[in-house]
Design a protein around this motif. Sequence first.
Motif, short mmCIF file in Angstrom:
data_model
loop_
_atom_site.label_atom_id
_atom_site.label_comp_id
_atom_site.label_asym_id
_atom_site.label_seq_id
_atom_site.Cartn_x
_atom_site.Cartn_y
_atom_site.Cartn_z
N LEU A 243 15.11 18.61 -13.85
CA LEU A 243 14.91 19.96 -13.35
C LEU A 243 15.99 20.89 -13.89
CD1 LEU A 243 14.06 19.14 -9.63
CD2 LEU A 243 12.45 19.71 -11.46
N PRO A 244 15.72 22.20 -13.95
CA PRO A 244 16.78 23.15 -14.38
C PRO A 244 17.97 23.06 -13.44
CG PRO A 244 14.62 24.20 -14.41
CD PRO A 244 14.43 22.87 -13.76
N GLY A 245 19.16 23.09 -14.03
CA GLY A 245 20.37 22.99 -13.23
C GLY A 245 20.71 21.57 -12.83
N THR A 246 20.10 20.57 -13.48
CA THR A 246 20.33 19.17 -13.14
C THR A 246 20.74 18.41 -14.39
OG1 THR A 246 18.68 19.27 -11.39
CG2 THR A 246 19.32 17.09 -12.15
N LEU A 247 21.71 17.54 -14.24
CA LEU A 247 22.16 16.66 -15.31
C LEU A 247 21.87 15.22 -14.92
CD1 LEU A 247 23.79 16.22 -18.00
CD2 LEU A 247 25.76 15.86 -16.53
N ARG A 248 21.28 14.49 -15.84
CA ARG A 248 20.98 13.08 -15.62
C ARG A 248 21.96 12.25 -16.45
NH1 ARG A 248 14.85 10.80 -16.30
NH2 ARG A 248 15.00 9.00 -14.93
N LEU A 249 22.59 11.29 -15.82
CA LEU A 249 23.62 10.49 -16.49
C LEU A 249 23.24 9.02 -16.42
CD1 LEU A 249 26.42 10.26 -17.82
CD2 LEU A 249 27.42 10.16 -15.54
N PHE A 250 23.12 8.39 -17.60
CA PHE A 250 22.89 6.96 -17.71
C PHE A 250 24.18 6.30 -18.21
CE2 PHE A 250 18.65 8.71 -18.25
CZ PHE A 250 17.88 7.87 -17.47
N VAL A 251 24.50 5.18 -17.63
CA VAL A 251 25.66 4.41 -18.08
C VAL A 251 25.21 2.95 -18.21
CG1 VAL A 251 27.99 3.63 -17.59
CG2 VAL A 251 27.30 5.96 -16.97
N ASN A 252 25.17 2.48 -19.43
CA ASN A 252 24.97 1.06 -19.69
C ASN A 252 26.35 0.46 -19.95
OD1 ASN A 252 22.14 1.12 -19.50
ND2 ASN A 252 21.97 1.84 -21.62
N GLY A 253 26.87 -0.22 -18.95
CA GLY A 253 28.24 -0.71 -19.02
C GLY A 253 28.34 -2.20 -19.14
N GLU A 254 29.53 -2.63 -19.46
CA GLU A 254 29.83 -4.06 -19.57
C GLU A 254 31.28 -4.29 -19.18
OE1 GLU A 254 30.20 -7.58 -22.97
OE2 GLU A 254 29.54 -5.55 -23.50
N ILE A 255 31.48 -5.23 -18.25
CA ILE A 255 32.84 -5.67 -17.94
C ILE A 255 33.18 -6.75 -18.97
CG2 ILE A 255 34.35 -6.70 -16.21
CD1 ILE A 255 32.57 -5.58 -14.07
N VAL A 256 33.98 -6.39 -19.94
CA VAL A 256 34.22 -7.28 -21.07
C VAL A 256 35.14 -8.42 -20.69
CG1 VAL A 256 35.02 -7.41 -23.46
CG2 VAL A 256 33.87 -5.35 -22.64
N SER A 257 36.35 -8.10 -20.21
CA SER A 257 37.33 -9.16 -19.98
C SER A 257 38.36 -8.68 -18.98
CB SER A 257 38.02 -9.55 -21.30
OG SER A 257 38.71 -8.43 -21.85
N ALA A 258 39.13 -9.65 -18.47
CA ALA A 258 40.29 -9.38 -17.62
C ALA A 258 41.44 -10.25 -18.12
CB ALA A 258 39.97 -9.70 -16.15
N GLN A 259 42.60 -9.68 -18.25
CA GLN A 259 43.71 -10.39 -18.87
C GLN A 259 45.01 -10.10 -18.13
OE1 GLN A 259 41.58 -8.64 -21.08
NE2 GLN A 259 42.44 -6.63 -20.61
N GLY A 260 45.91 -11.08 -18.20
CA GLY A 260 47.25 -10.90 -17.69
C GLY A 260 47.42 -11.15 -16.21
N TYR A 261 46.55 -11.98 -15.58
CA TYR A 261 46.67 -12.22 -14.15
C TYR A 261 47.34 -13.56 -13.86
CZ TYR A 261 43.75 -8.15 -13.49
OH TYR A 261 43.28 -6.88 -13.48
N GLU A 262 47.82 -13.69 -12.64
CA GLU A 262 48.65 -14.85 -12.28
C GLU A 262 47.82 -16.11 -12.13
OE1 GLU A 262 51.86 -16.10 -8.75
OE2 GLU A 262 50.77 -14.19 -8.66
N TYR A 263 46.67 -16.02 -11.45
CA TYR A 263 45.86 -17.20 -11.17
C TYR A 263 44.62 -17.22 -12.06
CZ TYR A 263 48.76 -18.24 -7.12
OH TYR A 263 49.81 -18.56 -6.30
N ASP A 264 43.95 -18.40 -12.07
CA ASP A 264 42.78 -18.62 -12.93
C ASP A 264 41.51 -18.41 -12.12
OD1 ASP A 264 41.24 -19.24 -15.05
OD2 ASP A 264 42.15 -21.18 -15.46
N TRP A 300 49.71 -14.20 -25.84
CA TRP A 300 50.61 -14.39 -24.70
C TRP A 300 49.88 -14.28 -23.37
CZ3 TRP A 300 55.46 -16.03 -25.61
CH2 TRP A 300 55.98 -15.83 -26.88
N ASP A 301 48.63 -13.88 -23.38
CA ASP A 301 47.90 -13.63 -22.13
C ASP A 301 46.83 -14.67 -21.91
OD1 ASP A 301 49.32 -11.37 -21.48
OD2 ASP A 301 47.98 -10.02 -22.58
#
Length: 493
Positions: A243-264, A300-301
């Motif tokens: 509609l006029p005055g409306t923005l549509r936002l698509f996000v195709n995301g991916e959680i790639v990795s996590a690094q540098g934490y204490e536990y496994d 190192w990580d």
Amino acid sequence: RPPQEEEEEEAAEVGWQEKLFSQFEVDLYRNESACQTPLDRQYHEEILKLEKAGGRKNHRIFTYTDHDRFTNLEEHCQKVTDSDHEVPSYLAERMANVRRRRQDRRPIEASSLKSKIITWEPTEEFIKNNHVINTPVQTMYIMGDLGPYGKLGHREYEHVLCTIKVDGNGVITVKPDFTGTKGAYRIELDGEKREVWKYTIENASVQVQPEEEEREQCVFRDLYSRHKEYLSDLVGSEFEMTLPGTLRLFVNGEIVSAQGYEYDNLYVHFFLELPNQWSSPAFQQLSGVTQTCATKTVGWDNVAYFCYPFTLEMFFTQGDESEDSLPQWPVLYFEVLSLDFWQRYRVEGYGSLVLPTSPGLHVLTIPTWRPVELGTVAELRRFFIGGSPELEDITYVRIPSTFKGERLSRFGFRTETTGSVTFRLYCLQQSKAFLETRALRQRMQSVLDRLGGFSQQSSVYNVLEAFQRARRRMQEARESLPQDLISTSASTA
């Protein structure tokens, strides 16, 4: 090769799935006692007829068709990599016996299809025929018997000259390719003599007549037009616009990795917070949790590769109360947790991510932190029985959603820096403001201009627009003055 062993060149014209027997097969299938399968008995009869007709014309060139044992063994022994020490995986061993053959299945009637949508007790043959998703392929091998002169029929001297495959889509694969202008292919044998054989592959198919080629092109055009109509029926004739005055936002995301934490054994829990004037469809899920992932040492990580995909869709609707304020963008909150062998979980870090305001690809690495308690007892509790201080409201990472004051104090709140999480975001924006002309976009306070207020380009547009307004007012004021006043002032000057 010594002169007494010189031979004339051999040429053979081979058709698709045409069987040319080798000397080994002739010696094998000549005896009826060696025939076990119906295919063996068929070859036995063909070899007897061939011998009555004067013997086989080919000597060194022969073929293996799609139904021969060689084709089964060749596909069974194929490797995934070129390593000599490759160990087949469990899946490769289980799938090795499943051939990608073209199944001659009878068409299923509509009544039987409705009654047998699910096969509750599938047989082993049914599983083999239906498990592989790959396109069915028919294979044929053109072989060469490169044994010593006068001693043909030994399996160790058989070499594949050409492999031809035709899949269910009609794609023909010839490996190696037709020789053409390139030189002949070489096969160098191991042994004392180090013999070198050369061979060429040529396309001997009859050229298509112009009438047949035109008829084939007409069939292709008709097929493509029907397929295009089919796709257009699936998509529909009207493109869904905002509609006029409306923005549509698509996000195709991916959680790639996590690094540098204490536990496994890490996992990530995330959710999206929509500010005012933002909404999402009813079916849209705004939260999620990844799988538990073990870490591996990279440099190192210790890095946990999640590769967890998610999709977000949201709408921004311009309101009257937001005319003088910039809109807020959605925020992705997340927390990283660890889970050990005794099912004890620990909070490893909190973080937040503001969705990018510009479309395109964005790779972001967000650092995280976790609250800590002073003293040894807290660390002992975290190590032995798990658990650690947690946020009651995860939006406290930024500004809590329940906070209504003017100042937010975090004095006395102790935290510790932990690792980081990497996101890969593909952002798409859809708005009718994209269809506006440049002049109209400069004159109008559209959604795009307001959402682009973070960028320098929007401020440049605003300055140019103000300059044009001031210039027009000056010209209007000059035209409204009397002409004699303008001339008098000019002469005085």
